[in-house]
Design a protein around this motif. Structure first.
Motif, short mmCIF file in Angstrom:
data_model
loop_
_atom_site.label_atom_id
_atom_site.label_comp_id
_atom_site.label_asym_id
_atom_site.label_seq_id
_atom_site.Cartn_x
_atom_site.Cartn_y
_atom_site.Cartn_z
N ASN A 52 0.79 -1.23 0.00
CA ASN A 52 0.00 0.00 0.00
C ASN A 52 0.82 1.29 0.00
N LEU A 53 2.04 1.23 0.53
CA LEU A 53 2.83 2.45 0.63
C LEU A 53 3.54 2.76 -0.68
N VAL A 54 3.55 4.04 -1.06
CA VAL A 54 4.30 4.48 -2.24
C VAL A 54 5.21 5.62 -1.84
N VAL A 55 6.32 5.73 -2.53
CA VAL A 55 7.28 6.81 -2.26
C VAL A 55 6.77 8.09 -2.91
N ASN A 56 6.53 9.10 -2.09
CA ASN A 56 5.94 10.34 -2.60
C ASN A 56 6.77 11.59 -2.28
N ASN A 57 7.90 11.38 -1.60
CA ASN A 57 8.70 12.54 -1.21
C ASN A 57 10.14 12.08 -0.98
N VAL A 58 11.07 13.02 -0.98
CA VAL A 58 12.46 12.70 -0.70
C VAL A 58 13.06 13.79 0.18
N GLU A 59 13.87 13.38 1.13
CA GLU A 59 14.51 14.32 2.04
C GLU A 59 16.00 14.02 2.08
N LEU A 64 19.68 15.07 -5.86
CA LEU A 64 18.44 14.58 -6.47
C LEU A 64 18.64 14.24 -7.94
N SER A 65 19.45 15.03 -8.63
CA SER A 65 19.71 14.76 -10.04
C SER A 65 20.41 13.41 -10.22
N GLU A 66 21.41 13.14 -9.38
CA GLU A 66 22.13 11.86 -9.47
C GLU A 66 21.24 10.70 -9.05
N ALA A 67 20.40 10.94 -8.06
CA ALA A 67 19.56 9.86 -7.53
C ALA A 67 18.51 9.41 -8.54
N ALA A 68 17.99 10.36 -9.34
CA ALA A 68 16.98 10.05 -10.36
C ALA A 68 15.85 9.19 -9.78
N ILE A 69 15.23 9.69 -8.74
CA ILE A 69 14.23 8.91 -8.00
C ILE A 69 12.89 8.91 -8.74
N THR A 70 12.28 7.76 -8.81
CA THR A 70 10.94 7.62 -9.39
C THR A 70 9.92 7.63 -8.26
N PHE A 71 8.93 8.51 -8.36
CA PHE A 71 7.92 8.61 -7.32
C PHE A 71 6.71 7.75 -7.65
N ASP A 72 5.83 7.63 -6.62
CA ASP A 72 4.58 6.86 -6.74
C ASP A 72 4.85 5.39 -7.09
N VAL A 73 5.96 4.87 -6.55
CA VAL A 73 6.25 3.44 -6.70
C VAL A 73 6.38 2.85 -5.31
N HIS A 74 6.22 1.55 -5.20
CA HIS A 74 6.36 0.88 -3.91
C HIS A 74 7.83 0.87 -3.50
N PRO A 75 8.10 0.91 -2.19
CA PRO A 75 9.49 0.94 -1.72
C PRO A 75 10.35 -0.19 -2.26
N ASP A 76 9.76 -1.39 -2.40
CA ASP A 76 10.57 -2.51 -2.87
C ASP A 76 10.86 -2.42 -4.37
N PRO A 78 7.72 5.35 7.22
CA PRO A 78 6.31 4.94 7.10
C PRO A 78 5.41 5.95 6.41
N THR A 79 5.88 7.19 6.21
CA THR A 79 5.04 8.19 5.53
C THR A 79 5.25 8.17 4.03
N GLY A 80 6.18 7.36 3.54
CA GLY A 80 6.47 7.32 2.11
C GLY A 80 7.57 8.27 1.69
N THR A 81 8.30 8.83 2.65
CA THR A 81 9.41 9.72 2.34
C THR A 81 10.71 8.92 2.24
N LEU A 82 11.40 9.06 1.12
CA LEU A 82 12.71 8.46 0.96
C LEU A 82 13.73 9.41 1.57
N LYS A 83 14.41 8.96 2.60
CA LYS A 83 15.39 9.80 3.28
C LYS A 83 16.78 9.37 2.86
N LEU A 84 17.59 10.36 2.50
CA LEU A 84 18.96 10.12 2.06
C LEU A 84 19.90 10.76 3.08
#
Length: 250
Positions: free
Chosen positions: A39-46, A59-71, A97-103
Motif C-alpha cells: 500500500n505504501l508508495v514513495v511520494n517525497n524525498v529528504e 536529487l539529479s544523481e539519484a533520479a528517483i521515481t515517485f509513486d512506486v512501492h518501496p521494494d 512509514p510516511t512514504g518519504t525516501l530519506k537520504l
C-alpha cells in the motif's frame, strides 16, 4: 514415572506458550511488511547531512521515481549514483512509514590544500582530491609535492600517508593546527612544515606525530616565547626525547 521425568513436564509446557508468541510476532511482522509494501508508495524525498553538496545535485544523481512501492526502488543503485559526487563519502537511503525516501549523507571533509604551480585543490584524510567550492573555503595547511588533478587516483603513497597522519595529529592538537602553514615531505627529513609566524622550518620526521606536536607546543611555550620566533631558523623535532634548534646567525 520417575521424579526426573515428572520435573521435565512443567518445563516443556512453559516453552510452548513462548514458541506460540514468537510465531505470532513473526507472522504479524511479516503481514505488516507485506501490507506496507503493498500500500505504501514513495511520494517525497529528504536529503540530510549535506553541506558541500547541493541538494539539487543529489536529487539529479539519484533520479528517483515517485509513486512506486518501496521494494521497487533500487536503493543500492541510488546510493552508488550519489557517491559519484565529489564530496559524498557515503549514503544511507531508507523509506519511512510516511512514504518519504530519506537520504542520509556523510560528506568528505578537507584536511589540506594541495598546491601544484597555480593549481589548488583540497584533499581529505583518505587521499581523495576535492574541488574548492565558491563560498565554502577553509583556512587549511598548504601541502606541496602532489598532483592536483581531480581525476587522478586516490593518494596512497607512503609520502602522503606520513603527511596525512601528521595533519590528523595536528588537527587534534589545537596548538599544532594553529601554528602550521605549509607542509611537504622530504625523503631524508620526512615531514617538513613551516610555522605561521616567520616561516620557521619545522622538521617532524616520520611517525609519532602526537608526541612531536606536544614537544613543539612545549618548546614554543618554554623557549620561543622567551627568545622570540624571529630568533629561530629551524626547529628539529624528529626525535621524541629532544628538540634541536638552529638559530638565526648560527
Amino acid at each position: 514415572m520417575s521424579t526426573k521425568e515428572t520435573d521435565n513436564i512443567p518445563k516443556k509446557r512453559r516453552v510452548l506458550p513462548w514458541l506460540a508468541l514468537i510465531v505470532l510476532i513473526l507472522g504479524s511482522a511479516g503481514m505488516t511488511a507485506y501490507y506496507w509494501n503493498l500500500n505504501l508508495v514513495v511520494n517525497n524525498v529528504e536529503v540530510r547531512g549535506n553541506y558541500f553538496t547541493p541538494t539539487d545535485q543529489v536529487l539529479s544523481e539519484a533520479a528517483i521515481t515517485f509513486d512506486v512501492h518501496p521494494d521497487s526502488l533500487d536503493l543500492q543503485l541510488i546510493s552508488s549514483s550519489i557517491r559519484k559526487l565529489n564530496y559524498v563519502h557515503s549514503v544511507v537511503p531508507f523509506v519511512d512509514p510516511t512514504g518519504t525516501l530519506k537520504l542520509d549523507i556523510s560528506e568528505r571533509f578537507p584536511i589540506a590544500m594541495l598546491v601544484q604551480g597555480n593549481e589548488e585543490v583540497y584533499v581529505d584524510a583518505y587521499g581523495v582530491r576535492l574541488p574548492i567550492l565558491p563560498g565554502k573555503t577553509f583556512d587549511l595547511p598548504l601541502v606541496y609535492g602532489f598532483e592536483t588533478n581531480l581525476n587522478a587516483d586516490t593518494l596512497r603513497s607512503e609520502e602522503f600517508r606520513q603527511i596525512r597522519n601528521f595533519l590528523v595529529g595536528a588537527y587534534n592538537n589545537e596548538f599544532g593546527w594553529a601554528t602550521i602553514s605549509e607542509v611537504a615531505f622530504d625523503p631524508e627529513e620526512g615531514v617538513v612544515a613551516l610555522s605561521h609566524e616567520n616561516g620557521v622550518k619545522l622538521l617532524f620526521g616520520r611517525n609519532d606525530f602526537d608526541i612531536k606536536l606536544r614537544n613543539w607546543e612545549a618548546f614554543y611555550s618554554e623557549v620561543i616565547l622567551t627568545k622570540g620566533i624571529e630568533a629561530m631558523q629551524q626547529v628539529d623535532l624528529r626525535f621524541t626525547n629532544q628538540v634541536v634548534t638552529r638559530e638565526v646567525g648560527s
